[in-house]
Design a protein around this motif. Structure first.
Motif, PDB file in Angstrom:
ATOM      1  N   TYR A 249      36.830  47.485  30.115  1.00 54.55           N
ATOM      2  CA  TYR A 249      37.215  47.708  31.374  1.00 54.55           C
ATOM      3  C   TYR A 249      36.911  47.120  32.164  1.00 54.55           C
ATOM      4  O   TYR A 249      35.291  46.784  32.799  1.00 54.55           O
ATOM      5  N   ARG A 250      37.355  46.797  33.740  1.00 55.14           N
ATOM      6  CA  ARG A 250      36.946  45.903  34.765  1.00 55.14           C
ATOM      7  C   ARG A 250      35.926  47.069  35.414  1.00 55.14           C
ATOM      8  O   ARG A 250      35.793  48.423  35.677  1.00 55.14           O
ATOM      9  N   ASP A 251      34.494  46.664  36.092  1.00 58.00           N
ATOM     10  CA  ASP A 251      33.807  47.033  36.796  1.00 58.00           C
ATOM     11  C   ASP A 251      34.788  47.682  38.033  1.00 58.00           C
ATOM     12  O   ASP A 251      35.464  46.841  38.283  1.00 58.00           O
ATOM     13  N   MET A 252      34.665  48.583  39.030  1.00 56.89           N
ATOM     14  CA  MET A 252      35.498  49.174  40.173  1.00 56.89           C
ATOM     15  C   MET A 252      34.093  49.309  40.990  1.00 56.89           C
ATOM     16  O   MET A 252      32.637  49.670  40.944  1.00 56.89           O
ATOM     17  N   ARG A 253      34.379  49.142  42.301  1.00 56.82           N
ATOM     18  CA  ARG A 253      33.346  49.184  43.934  1.00 56.82           C
ATOM     19  C   ARG A 253      34.464  50.281  44.506  1.00 56.82           C
ATOM     20  O   ARG A 253      35.485  50.633  44.602  1.00 56.82           O
ATOM     21  N   LEU A 254      33.504  51.130  44.882  1.00 61.65           N
ATOM     22  CA  LEU A 254      34.210  51.857  46.334  1.00 61.65           C
ATOM     23  C   LEU A 254      33.285  52.049  47.536  1.00 61.65           C
ATOM     24  O   LEU A 254      32.124  51.547  47.373  1.00 61.65           O
ATOM     25  N   LYS A 255      34.681  50.945  48.274  1.00 59.42           N
ATOM     26  CA  LYS A 255      33.840  50.760  49.259  1.00 59.42           C
ATOM     27  C   LYS A 255      34.179  51.734  50.755  1.00 59.42           C
ATOM     28  O   LYS A 255      35.749  51.937  50.756  1.00 59.42           O
ATOM     29  N   ASN A 256      32.675  52.218  50.942  1.00 62.15           N
ATOM     30  CA  ASN A 256      32.772  53.757  51.735  1.00 62.15           C
ATOM     31  C   ASN A 256      32.699  53.136  53.463  1.00 62.15           C
ATOM     32  O   ASN A 256      31.733  52.078  53.811  1.00 62.15           O
TER      33      ASN A 256
ATOM     34  N   LEU B  74      40.707  58.121  32.850  1.00 62.26           N
ATOM     35  CA  LEU B  74      40.059  57.345  32.902  1.00 62.26           C
ATOM     36  C   LEU B  74      38.871  57.776  33.806  1.00 62.26           C
ATOM     37  O   LEU B  74      37.558  56.904  33.601  1.00 62.26           O
ATOM     38  N   LEU B  75      38.984  58.445  34.769  1.00 62.46           N
ATOM     39  CA  LEU B  75      38.152  58.599  36.265  1.00 62.46           C
ATOM     40  C   LEU B  75      39.331  60.048  36.405  1.00 62.46           C
ATOM     41  O   LEU B  75      39.503  59.845  36.763  1.00 62.46           O
ATOM     42  N   ARG B  76      37.551  60.812  36.465  1.00 63.67           N
ATOM     43  CA  ARG B  76      37.979  62.123  37.265  1.00 63.67           C
ATOM     44  C   ARG B  76      37.166  62.238  38.729  1.00 63.67           C
ATOM     45  O   ARG B  76      36.016  61.865  39.112  1.00 63.67           O
ATOM     46  N   GLU B  77      37.963  62.897  39.753  1.00 63.58           N
ATOM     47  CA  GLU B  77      37.541  63.992  40.965  1.00 63.58           C
ATOM     48  C   GLU B  77      36.617  62.126  41.225  1.00 63.58           C
ATOM     49  O   GLU B  77      35.621  62.310  41.996  1.00 63.58           O
TER      50      GLU B  77
ATOM     51  N   GLU C 201      30.923  55.610  28.204  1.00 60.83           N
ATOM     52  CA  GLU C 201      31.915  54.955  26.606  1.00 60.83           C
ATOM     53  C   GLU C 201      32.735  55.625  26.708  1.00 60.83           C
ATOM     54  O   GLU C 201      33.859  55.159  25.089  1.00 60.83           O
ATOM     55  N   GLU C 202      33.406  56.944  27.626  1.00 61.48           N
ATOM     56  CA  GLU C 202      35.090  57.703  26.934  1.00 61.48           C
ATOM     57  C   GLU C 202      35.442  57.433  28.171  1.00 61.48           C
ATOM     58  O   GLU C 202      36.402  57.241  28.789  1.00 61.48           O
ATOM     59  N   HIS C 203      35.196  57.368  29.839  1.00 64.37           N
ATOM     60  CA  HIS C 203      35.710  57.166  30.856  1.00 64.37           C
ATOM     61  C   HIS C 203      34.305  56.141  31.875  1.00 64.37           C
ATOM     62  O   HIS C 203      33.446  56.125  31.747  1.00 64.37           O
ATOM     63  N   TYR C 204      35.122  56.405  32.977  1.00 62.63           N
ATOM     64  CA  TYR C 204      34.363  55.723  34.117  1.00 62.63           C
ATOM     65  C   TYR C 204      33.638  56.658  34.365  1.00 62.63           C
ATOM     66  O   TYR C 204      33.838  58.323  35.042  1.00 62.63           O
ATOM     67  N   LEU C 205      32.156  56.477  35.341  1.00 63.20           N
ATOM     68  CA  LEU C 205      31.432  57.258  35.794  1.00 63.20           C
ATOM     69  C   LEU C 205      31.034  57.204  37.462  1.00 63.20           C
ATOM     70  O   LEU C 205      31.152  56.028  38.182  1.00 63.20           O
ATOM     71  N   LEU C 206      31.199  58.403  37.794  1.00 64.34           N
ATOM     72  CA  LEU C 206      30.929  58.560  38.906  1.00 64.34           C
ATOM     73  C   LEU C 206      29.873  57.802  39.659  1.00 64.34           C
ATOM     74  O   LEU C 206      28.527  58.195  38.882  1.00 64.34           O
TER      75      LEU C 206
END
Length: 262
Positions: free
Chosen positions: A209-216, A170-173, A248-253
């Motif tokens: 799919y729910r959106d996510m957020r990266l808190k840095n 679902l999410l890569r690296e 379309e197929e996975h989460y985008l960085l």
């Protein structure tokens, strides 16, 4: 806290520890089940060619969200050279009662290394509830650099979904920690570190799919020797968030990480 509650909590802790010990104790058997002949030292081969299982770096963990399943990850070493190595990552899901794998996925070259080598690998079983009642799990891969004047460390998060009898990335690296710097190997130099926290939002995005957020949180430091004492002479910290949405197929960085990975 009453005595009965203490006893109950103690029992749960012991059960959890025993379960973890069972996982590690059974890992050699599971490796042999997945790769017959490994235990006997036989040469292993598949459609990608010859390989061997790195049993020492293989890991397992009972999946808390689905305790009838155990997660297993194995490095499959394809080639080893003086300065670099070629290694696939195999992720498997085991049915505890039936002692058989219900899903497995090989990701080619996932653990390749050169001057930056794989230091650690661990399961992330936080409840990643990304679509309806589906819960994903993660594998965190940590790498370190071999240069002392230019230290480097990173941890990348990969998320997987068990869909029927298939594992789907679902999410890569996604970088959830990065640290790097340049110094004189004595004191003077500049260092930076970014630590990230993945948050699942309530917004429903593409394909449910729910959106996510990266808190840095990013901290930058400059070090110098003052009166024979190594000190921080400048420090800056900033916090920011990056959106992570399903394509379309996975989460985008986030584009910021693709264009400027540091």
């Amino acid at each position: 806290m009453n005595k009965r509650l203490l006893i109950a909590l103690g029992g749960l802790l012991l059960a959890s520890l025993a379960q973890a010990d069972d996982c590690r104790q059974q890992l050699p058997t599971w490796i042999e089940t997945a790769h017959p002949g490994h235990g006997a030292g036989q040469a292993l081969e598949d459609e990608r060619g010859h390989y061997r299982v790195d049993a020492e770096r293989s890991i397992c963990k009972v999946w808390p969200a689905r305790p009838h399943l155990t997660l297993v990850a194995m490095p499959l070493i394809r080639a080893e050279h003086d300065g670099y190595g070629e290694t696939d990552l195999e992720v498997l899901v085991l049915d505890n009662a039936k002692q058989r794998f219900v899903a497995r996925l090989v990701e080619p070259d996932k653990l390749d290394w050169d001057a930056v080598y794989v230091e650690d690998m661990a399961f992330d079983t936080a409840p990643y509830r990304l679509r309806k009642e589906d819960i994903a799990f993660g594998v965190r891969i940590s790498r370190s650099g071999s240069s002392r004047p230019n230290p480097f460390y990173e941890t990348l998060l990969n998320l997987y979904q068990l869909d029927a009898q298939q594992l789907r990335p679902l999410l890569r690296e996604l970088p959830v920690r990065k640290a790097w710097g340049e110094w004189d190997t004595n004191c003077a130099g500049e260092f930076a570190e970014t630590r990230g926290l993945v948050v699942i939002t309530e917004r429903i995005g593409n394909k449910g799919y729910r959106d996510m957020r990266l808190k840095n949180t990013r901290t930058e430091r400059r070090m110098a020797k003052i009166d024979d004492d190594c000190q921080v002479v400048e420090e800056n910290t900033r916090r920011y968030e990056l959106p992570i949405e399903y394509g379309e197929e996975h989460y985008l960085l986030p584009i910021e990480l693709v264009s400027d990975p540091l």
